[in-house]
Design an enzyme around this catalytic site. Structure first.
Site, PDB file in Angstrom:
ATOM      1  N   ASN A   4      45.864  26.168  42.067  1.00  0.00           N
ATOM      2  CA  ASN A   4      44.789  25.287  42.540  1.00  0.00           C
ATOM      3  C   ASN A   4      43.640  25.244  41.529  1.00  0.00           C
ATOM      4  O   ASN A   4      42.569  24.759  41.846  1.00  0.00           O
ATOM      5  CB  ASN A   4      44.271  25.738  43.914  1.00  0.00           C
ATOM      6  CG  ASN A   4      43.640  27.116  43.837  1.00  0.00           C
ATOM      7  OD1 ASN A   4      43.885  27.861  42.890  1.00  0.00           O
ATOM      8  ND2 ASN A   4      42.821  27.458  44.809  1.00  0.00           N
ATOM      9  N   ASP A  47      46.933  25.359  46.878  1.00  0.00           N
ATOM     10  CA  ASP A  47      46.163  26.582  47.074  1.00  0.00           C
ATOM     11  C   ASP A  47      47.037  27.502  47.938  1.00  0.00           C
ATOM     12  O   ASP A  47      47.548  27.055  48.974  1.00  0.00           O
ATOM     13  CB  ASP A  47      44.867  26.186  47.808  1.00  0.00           C
ATOM     14  CG  ASP A  47      43.948  27.367  48.084  1.00  0.00           C
ATOM     15  OD1 ASP A  47      44.415  28.525  48.015  1.00  0.00           O
ATOM     16  OD2 ASP A  47      42.760  27.115  48.392  1.00  0.00           O
ATOM     17  N   ASN A  83      40.993  35.230  49.503  1.00  0.00           N
ATOM     18  CA  ASN A  83      42.095  34.651  48.733  1.00  0.00           C
ATOM     19  C   ASN A  83      43.197  35.678  48.485  1.00  0.00           C
ATOM     20  O   ASN A  83      44.377  35.406  48.702  1.00  0.00           O
ATOM     21  CB  ASN A  83      41.590  34.122  47.388  1.00  0.00           C
ATOM     22  CG  ASN A  83      42.732  33.581  46.534  1.00  0.00           C
ATOM     23  OD1 ASN A  83      43.165  32.449  46.727  1.00  0.00           O
ATOM     24  ND2 ASN A  83      43.247  34.394  45.626  1.00  0.00           N
ATOM     25  N   THR A 108      47.330  46.494  40.359  1.00  0.00           N
ATOM     26  CA  THR A 108      46.620  46.992  39.168  1.00  0.00           C
ATOM     27  C   THR A 108      46.575  48.517  39.169  1.00  0.00           C
ATOM     28  O   THR A 108      46.531  49.148  40.234  1.00  0.00           O
ATOM     29  CB  THR A 108      45.174  46.434  39.113  1.00  0.00           C
ATOM     30  OG1 THR A 108      44.385  47.272  38.284  1.00  0.00           O
ATOM     31  CG2 THR A 108      44.518  46.386  40.483  1.00  0.00           C
ATOM     32  N   TYR A 141      37.304  43.916  44.529  1.00  0.00           N
ATOM     33  CA  TYR A 141      38.546  43.304  44.028  1.00  0.00           C
ATOM     34  C   TYR A 141      39.694  44.319  44.103  1.00  0.00           C
ATOM     35  O   TYR A 141      40.778  44.022  44.598  1.00  0.00           O
ATOM     36  CB  TYR A 141      38.348  42.813  42.576  1.00  0.00           C
ATOM     37  CG  TYR A 141      39.591  42.885  41.740  1.00  0.00           C
ATOM     38  CD1 TYR A 141      40.633  41.978  41.927  1.00  0.00           C
ATOM     39  CD2 TYR A 141      39.761  43.880  40.766  1.00  0.00           C
ATOM     40  CE1 TYR A 141      41.792  42.064  41.168  1.00  0.00           C
ATOM     41  CE2 TYR A 141      40.905  43.972  40.014  1.00  0.00           C
ATOM     42  CZ  TYR A 141      41.924  43.065  40.213  1.00  0.00           C
ATOM     43  OH  TYR A 141      43.068  43.164  39.486  1.00  0.00           O
ATOM     44  N   LYS A 190      43.503  44.557  46.279  1.00  0.00           N
ATOM     45  CA  LYS A 190      44.843  44.875  45.771  1.00  0.00           C
ATOM     46  C   LYS A 190      45.469  46.026  46.569  1.00  0.00           C
ATOM     47  O   LYS A 190      46.672  46.062  46.791  1.00  0.00           O
ATOM     48  CB  LYS A 190      44.766  45.263  44.291  1.00  0.00           C
ATOM     49  CG  LYS A 190      44.371  44.118  43.368  1.00  0.00           C
ATOM     50  CD  LYS A 190      45.541  43.178  43.135  1.00  0.00           C
ATOM     51  CE  LYS A 190      45.258  42.178  42.022  1.00  0.00           C
ATOM     52  NZ  LYS A 190      46.358  41.226  41.845  1.00  0.00           N
ATOM     53  N   GLN A 200      49.688  47.143  37.065  1.00  0.00           N
ATOM     54  CA  GLN A 200      49.605  46.762  35.656  1.00  0.00           C
ATOM     55  C   GLN A 200      48.370  47.382  35.020  1.00  0.00           C
ATOM     56  O   GLN A 200      47.299  47.389  35.620  1.00  0.00           O
ATOM     57  CB  GLN A 200      49.557  45.240  35.550  1.00  0.00           C
ATOM     58  CG  GLN A 200      49.569  44.712  34.115  1.00  0.00           C
ATOM     59  CD  GLN A 200      49.672  43.194  34.080  1.00  0.00           C
ATOM     60  OE1 GLN A 200      50.742  42.623  33.924  1.00  0.00           O
ATOM     61  NE2 GLN A 200      48.559  42.530  34.250  1.00  0.00           N
ATOM     62  N   VAL A 227      38.699  44.285  28.542  1.00  0.00           N
ATOM     63  CA  VAL A 227      37.900  45.009  27.551  1.00  0.00           C
ATOM     64  C   VAL A 227      38.339  44.775  26.101  1.00  0.00           C
ATOM     65  O   VAL A 227      37.505  44.523  25.227  1.00  0.00           O
ATOM     66  CB  VAL A 227      37.794  46.515  27.897  1.00  0.00           C
ATOM     67  CG1 VAL A 227      39.143  47.199  27.922  1.00  0.00           C
ATOM     68  CG2 VAL A 227      36.874  47.232  26.936  1.00  0.00           C
ATOM     69  N   ASN A 280      40.034  42.265  24.820  1.00  0.00           N
ATOM     70  CA  ASN A 280      39.752  40.870  24.475  1.00  0.00           C
ATOM     71  C   ASN A 280      38.260  40.667  24.205  1.00  0.00           C
ATOM     72  O   ASN A 280      37.873  39.943  23.293  1.00  0.00           O
ATOM     73  CB  ASN A 280      40.219  39.948  25.609  1.00  0.00           C
ATOM     74  CG  ASN A 280      41.743  39.951  25.769  1.00  0.00           C
ATOM     75  OD1 ASN A 280      42.426  40.714  25.101  1.00  0.00           O
ATOM     76  ND2 ASN A 280      42.255  39.109  26.639  1.00  0.00           N
ATOM     77  N   ARG A 325      28.749  49.430  36.276  1.00  0.00           N
ATOM     78  CA  ARG A 325      29.705  49.798  37.331  1.00  0.00           C
ATOM     79  C   ARG A 325      29.393  51.176  37.896  1.00  0.00           C
ATOM     80  O   ARG A 325      28.701  51.973  37.260  1.00  0.00           O
ATOM     81  CB  ARG A 325      31.132  49.823  36.765  1.00  0.00           C
ATOM     82  CG  ARG A 325      31.528  48.518  36.143  1.00  0.00           C
ATOM     83  CD  ARG A 325      32.968  48.555  35.658  1.00  0.00           C
ATOM     84  NE  ARG A 325      33.345  47.213  35.188  1.00  0.00           N
ATOM     85  CZ  ARG A 325      34.556  46.707  35.258  1.00  0.00           C
ATOM     86  NH1 ARG A 325      35.553  47.403  35.746  1.00  0.00           N
ATOM     87  NH2 ARG A 325      34.800  45.488  34.811  1.00  0.00           N
ATOM     88  N   VAL A 326      29.966  51.457  39.054  1.00  0.00           N
ATOM     89  CA  VAL A 326      29.936  52.809  39.601  1.00  0.00           C
ATOM     90  C   VAL A 326      31.324  53.390  39.374  1.00  0.00           C
ATOM     91  O   VAL A 326      32.298  52.995  40.012  1.00  0.00           O
ATOM     92  CB  VAL A 326      29.588  52.802  41.106  1.00  0.00           C
ATOM     93  CG1 VAL A 326      29.669  54.216  41.680  1.00  0.00           C
ATOM     94  CG2 VAL A 326      28.196  52.220  41.327  1.00  0.00           C
TER      95      VAL A 326
END
Lengths: 102, 503
Positions: B108, B150, B194, B220, B266, B270, B293, B323, B325, B412-413
């Site tokens: 989508n 979607d 989503n 992940t 996020y 997962k 991954q 990171v 990239n 971040r924490v």
């Protein structure tokens, strides 16, 4: 060794000494991990070991009332003598075999 | 190694349709002991002439499976990619198409929209989907069956899945960004909605339309977190010899899901997916590989490199850039490489090309009915500061760039210094994965791409999106600089990652 509905009688029920039977299911991560232990024990201990997939062999699973997997059962001269339901460590399996061989 | 799946049987094959007498409750730890006394029979969708038979034909004996570079491969396998327009989805579509798969996919364009919403763009320019599809046909002779859908639109997705009847489904249709999920409530909710509900819908559709297809679901390594105790990160499930000891008693943990310790909303999405997929396999005999991954990086696969119109996207902004990239992008721009906090964070990584190889191998070696399995898709463990050193080294030695490194306040924490031991045995030992590219090699390729004038210009245009402004605390403030240093000037300290790949 892998045993099926067709070969269970010959390999387990008609066998004249101790057999360790691993009843396992396709959906069953604990069964997959026990598979590794069973493969190792097959090489290391002097006991016949048979594996039965309960999903592919429903007749045997029903006959022995396998209500949960993994189920490890000790058969002596074709008769079930002891069983353990749920995951177990290698040490616990060895203890079962020790009792069976007495 | 090539025929690693030769002994798999109809039991694993998506063309095998079960005929009656399937005791669905048997997939749980309880069995329905009232199940009928009969053998399980299948019929083959591809060879209906065989009638009903026991599922025992091996891949090596079945004419529908042919030996190829990735073991036995199902001829014209129908693979549907959810999220086909993304960084991974597009690269995988071309790879599978080249291997003879019938590729279909949905997207989508949410990723394009999110990056635009944040005021950035993919620095490697990518075509509109219609032009991508046209180029895939022209350059590689691949016909991709694409629909703009979607995954939250279950009716449309169901209709398309029913039309295609996929034999494998790759699920990439999730928001992959931790910082994006931490912007504010609206973003966190959108990501979880989503990812979690989208996947839950996919599972229900698969149950009805494609229960024999395997679901290759992208998770992940971040689901596990980085335990300070150094406890190894097993492949999702405890090995047989793991045990819980408490007050002198001992229980086996073999086969139980290992602890998860996600580090953003996020990552939480997962983890919830992991449980939903695991349960769906148990309830409905779905089958799935859940892929943990490592952090992905890189620009290259043979298929996307063939033509500029076939490139996959490359993001470097604070939300969607990964990171390695981002470091290469910063190096090209002459910015110091930004390490968060101490930089002693150790993460698992994998290059794009290697990740695609893993995916192909997983697709062609499907799980059994009801099987839920987890693989750690990883090729190396690196400390963030060591990656900065490696990027700086390659940039200097191969491209003459003078690069500095800076430590900035960590937005971040997370623990900034910790041990990390990762087990990644299944892909190399059970699926034949062999690492094809080193970090240094892929970084070199990235420099080559990002130094092209057109790409460099696009980088310059969006330079302001690189520095992190999204803090886990909720405060909106750019991270301040703690220290700037020359590459190679620091003594090595702290922990080293341990990757266990052996049998």
């Amino acid at each position: 060794m892998e045993v099926t509905d067709k070969t269970f009688k010959q390999e387990v029920e008609n066998y004249d000494w101790v057999v360790l039977v691993d009843f396992w299911g396709s959906w069953c991560p604990p069964c997959k991990t026990i598979e590794e232990v069973i493969a190792r024990l097959e090489k290391e201990v002097d006991v016949k070991i048979c594996s039965v997939n309960v999903n592919r062999n429903p007749i045997t699973a029903k006959k022995y009332d396998i209500y949960g997997v993994p189920t490890l059962a000790i058969f002596r001269n074709g008769k079930e003598e002891e069983r353990s339901v749920g995951s177990v460590t290698e040490g616990q399996i060895l203890e079962m075999l020790e009792r069976a061989n007495k | 190694m090539a025929c690693i799946n030769a002994k798999k049987t109809c039991w694993n094959c998506p063309a095998a349709k079960f005929k009656g007498n399937v005791d669905f409750t048997a997939c749980g730890q309880s069995r329905n002991i009232e199940a009928e006394n009969a053998q399980i029979m299948i019929e083959c969708r591809r060879r209906p002439g065989l009638g009903h038979f026991e599922p025992t034909i091996t891949f090596e004996d079945c004419p529908e499976w042919e030996e190829g570079d990735y073991g036995y491969m199902l001829k014209n396998m129908k693979v549907m990619i959810l999220g086909i327009d993304g960084y991974l989805g597009w690269a995988l579509a071309l790879k599978l198409g080249k291997l003879g798969c019938k590729v279909s996919g949905v997207d989508n364009y949410w990723r394009r929209d999110c990056v635009a919403e944040k005021g950035s763009h993919t620095v490697v320019p990518i075509e509109r989907m219609t032009d991508r599809l046209h180029a895939a046909r022209e350059v590689h002779g691949i016909d991709i069956n694409f629909r703009r859908i979607d995954v939250m639109d279950r009716d449309k997705l169901r209709e398309f899945m029913d039309e295609v009847k996929p034999e494998a489904i790759v699920h990439y249709a999730e928001c992959p960004s931790a910082p994006y999920s931490m912007v504010d409530a609206k973003h966190a909710i959108k990501v979880q909605e989503n990812n979690v509900l989208g996947t839950l819908g996919v599972l229900f559709i698969m149950k009805d339309i494609a229960p024999e297809a395997s679901l290759i679901k992208l998770g992940t390594m971040g689901e596990y977190g980085a335990p300070l105790t150094g406890r190894p990160l097993f492949e999702g499930i405890f090995p047989s010899d793991a045990a819980l000891e408490w007050k002198g008693r001992k229980w086996s943990l073999g086969g139980e899901l290992t602890p998860r310790d996600p580090v953003s909303f996020y990552h939480c999405s997962k983890v919830q997916d992991t449980f939903n997929v695991y349960e769906a396999c148990k309830y409905w005999w779905l089958r799935s590989y859940d892929i943990m991954q490592g952090v992905i990086y890189g620009v290259h696969t043979d298929e996307i490199a063939t033509d500029p119109r076939l490139k996959t996207r490359f993001d470097m902004d604070e939300w969607f850039g990964t990171v390695v990239n981002r470091f290469v992008a910063q190096a090209v721009l002459g910015m110091p490489l930004t390490i968060y906090g101490r930089g002693e964070q150790i993460r698992a990584f994998i290059a794009l090309d290697d990740a695609m190889q893993c995916m192909v191998r997983l697709i062609f070696s499907p799980p059994e009915p009801g099987q839920y399995d987890v693989v750690n898709q990883v090729s190396g463990l690196f400390k963030v500061s060591d990656i900065a050193e490696a990027v700086a080294r390659v940039g200097k030695e191969k491209f003459g760039l003078e690069i500095k490194i800076q430590r900035i306040e960590n937005p971040r924490v997370e623990s900034e210094k910790h041990p990390l031991e990762v087990v990644s045995k299944k892909l190399p030992n059970e699926f034949g994965f062999e690492q094809g590219v080193t970090l240094e090699k892929e970084v070199e390729r990235m420099f080559e791409v990002l130094l092209q004038p057109e790409v460099k210009k696009r980088l310059e245009e969006k330079k302001h999106t690189i520095m992190p402004k999204t803090r886990w605390s909720g405060m909106k403030k750019e991270s301040g600089t703690l220290e700037v240093y020359e590459p190679g000037s620091k003594e090595k300290e702290g922990f080293e990652g341990v990757l266990r790949r052996g049998a």
